[in-house]
Scaffold this active site. Structure first.
Site, PDB file in Angstrom:
ATOM      1  N   LYS A 102      -2.937  -1.922  15.791  1.00 16.13           N
ATOM      2  CA  LYS A 102      -2.435  -1.094  16.900  1.00 16.13           C
ATOM      3  C   LYS A 102      -3.527  -0.905  17.928  1.00 16.13           C
ATOM      4  O   LYS A 102      -4.700  -0.855  17.580  1.00 16.13           O
ATOM      5  CB  LYS A 102      -2.127   0.305  16.366  1.00 16.13           C
ATOM      6  CG  LYS A 102      -0.827   0.433  15.679  1.00 16.13           C
ATOM      7  CD  LYS A 102      -0.459   1.913  15.632  1.00 16.13           C
ATOM      8  CE  LYS A 102       0.849   2.080  14.927  1.00 16.13           C
ATOM      9  NZ  LYS A 102       0.725   1.922  13.475  1.00 16.13           N
ATOM     10  N   GLU A 160       0.830  -1.217   0.000  1.00 18.21           N
ATOM     11  CA  GLU A 160       0.000   0.000   0.000  1.00 18.21           C
ATOM     12  C   GLU A 160       0.862   1.263   0.000  1.00 18.21           C
ATOM     13  O   GLU A 160       2.065   1.209   0.271  1.00 18.21           O
ATOM     14  CB  GLU A 160      -0.929   0.004   1.216  1.00 18.21           C
ATOM     15  CG  GLU A 160      -0.189   0.002   2.551  1.00 18.21           C
ATOM     16  CD  GLU A 160      -0.959   0.682   3.684  1.00 18.21           C
ATOM     17  OE1 GLU A 160      -1.434   1.814   3.502  1.00 18.21           O
ATOM     18  OE2 GLU A 160      -1.049   0.081   4.772  1.00 18.21           O
TER      19      GLU A 160
HETATM   20  N1  PSU Z   1      -2.465   1.613  10.766  1.00 21.95           N
HETATM   21  C1  PSU Z   1      -1.137   1.709  10.909  1.00 21.95           C
HETATM   22  N2  PSU Z   1      -0.406   2.329   9.950  1.00 21.95           N
HETATM   23  C2  PSU Z   1      -0.996   2.857   8.825  1.00 21.95           C
HETATM   24  C3  PSU Z   1      -2.407   2.733   8.688  1.00 21.95           C
HETATM   25  C4  PSU Z   1      -3.096   2.108   9.674  1.00 21.95           C
HETATM   26  O1  PSU Z   1      -0.611   1.229  11.888  1.00 21.95           O
HETATM   27  O2  PSU Z   1      -0.304   3.433   7.967  1.00 21.95           O
HETATM   28  C5  PSU Z   1      -3.077   3.269   7.449  1.00 21.95           C
HETATM   29  C6  PSU Z   1      -3.406   2.131   6.458  1.00 21.95           C
HETATM   30  O3  PSU Z   1      -3.269   2.612   5.154  1.00 21.95           O
HETATM   31  C7  PSU Z   1      -4.854   1.828   6.759  1.00 21.95           C
HETATM   32  C8  PSU Z   1      -5.374   3.220   7.055  1.00 21.95           C
HETATM   33  O4  PSU Z   1      -5.542   1.233   5.679  1.00 21.95           O
HETATM   34  O5  PSU Z   1      -4.334   3.833   7.802  1.00 21.95           O
HETATM   35  C9  PSU Z   1      -6.654   3.196   7.832  1.00 21.95           C
HETATM   36  O6  PSU Z   1      -7.155   4.476   7.914  1.00 21.95           O
HETATM   37  P1  PSU Z   1      -8.639   4.706   8.485  1.00 21.95           P
HETATM   38  O7  PSU Z   1      -8.551   4.307   9.926  1.00 21.95           O
HETATM   39  O8  PSU Z   1      -8.897   6.159   8.280  1.00 21.95           O
HETATM   40  O9  PSU Z   1      -9.536   3.832   7.658  1.00 21.95           O
END
Ligand code: PSU
Ligand code: MN
Length: 302
Positions: free
Chosen positions: A160, A26
């Site tokens: 996390k 990603e």
């Molecule tokens: N969690 C992490 N590192 C990240 C992300 C999530 O520990 O970089 C990023 C990923 O791209 C994940 C996105 O798909 O954040 C999720 O964002 P949201 O919670 O806004 O859907």
């Protein structure tokens, strides 16, 4: 036609056509998850590790409205350096493509583009999930819905504890998404090898996981699979210390009223500030570890 928007790079296309192993990566992690230039260094090293393990990397992102399955080195540099790259999840995809914009893809959007290109395995750091307090905010990442519907296996280091890991697992269960632990029966918590929650199944080798994916396909079962790979012991962080840091970051976000797509990047950068870079190093190492496992599963699956 999807073809008008999707660009699979020649190396990735050749691998897919000849039945070779390909691993998607990603780009939100590059543009919104780590600071420059570590983000670019990490992205390139991750690709190298995938190659070293016999697979072709395809870093996914959107450049000038084109959905790219396999960014070039220059494009990865651009993703890492430009301050205004949009964070693109499922809802954003058509807008960014229609307007010819650049976008860094989340787990959800990367799964979609990987599937369009014919890639079935994807490595990342951590997935989005059910945020703490979601019972009032309703902040649940679109990553979980994508896992429910899109046929890609995602290799990550768990979630996390900026998230409610228990609720995230409940959501996955409801949606029929299995969680497979690599040499562990635990759901790892990204910076730590344990979360106190269980994975659904444990597997011991990449070949075993590839066999399960083959059976899933033979049964005509669609939807995602979550493969969780604990951070290597030597890079894992102290559970109590990191929990305290995360608790403070979550409280700070609440105080400042940070919500929506800004929340996850805000929490990540707060954690990095407070731990003085230790968390960044752990994050980088767990991504490498996941890339290795994903490449091995991809090789065993072809
Ligand atoms: N969690 C992490 N590192 C990240 C992300 C999530 O520990 O970089 C990023 C990923 O791209 C994940 C996105 O798909 O954040 C999720 O964002 P949201 O919670 O806004 O859907
Ligand atoms: Mn959200």
């Amino acid at each position: 036609m999807v073809k008008q928007y999707l660009e699979t790079n020649p190396e990735v296309r050749a691998a897919l056509e000849t039945g070779g192993a390909v691993v998607a990566l990603e780009s939100t992690i590059i543009s919104h998850g780590m600071p420059y230039p570590k983000n670019v260094e990490t992205a390139l090293e991750t690709e190298r590790i995938i190659r070293e393990n016999g697979a072709v990397p395809a870093t996914v992102g959107i450049i000038g409205g084109k959905l790219k399955a396999g960014l070039t080195e220059d494009e990865i540099e651009h993703m890492g350096k430009s301050p205004d790259i949009a964070k693109v999840s499922r809802r954003d995809l058509a807008y960014i493509a229609a307007k010819g914009l650049d976008g860094a893809t989340t787990v959800a959007a990367t799964m979609m583009i990987a599937r369009m290109a014919g890639i079935g395995i994807f490595a990342t750091g951590g997935i989005g999930g059910v945020h703490r307090g979601a019972e009032t905010t309703m902040d649940i990442s679109a990553d979980l819905e994508e896992l429910a519907r899109t046929d890609v296996a995602v290799v990550c280091a768990g979630a996390k504890s900026i998230l409610d890991i228990g609720l995230t697992l409940e959501y996955l269960e409801t949606k029929g998404v299995p969680v497979y632990g690599y040499q562990t029966g635990e759901m790892p918590a990204f910076y730590t090898r344990e979360s106190g929650f269980k994975a659904d199944y444990r597997f011991e080798t990449p070949e075993e996981m590839a066999g399960i994916l083959k059976t899933k396909r033979a049964l005509g079962l669609t939807g995602g699979v979550l493969v969780v790979n604990p951070i290597p012991e030597q890079y894992s962080m102290d559970r109590e210390a990191i929990t305290a840091v995360i608790d403070r970051a979550v409280a700070e976000a609440e105080k400042r009223g940070i919500r929506g797509k800004k929340l996850t990047p805000f929490l990540l950068s707060e954690i990095k500030e407070v731990t003085g870079g230790d968390s960044l190093e752990a994050n980088i190492q767990l991504v490498y570890n996941n890339a290795r496992l994903a490449a091995q599963i991809a090789r065993a699956a072809v």
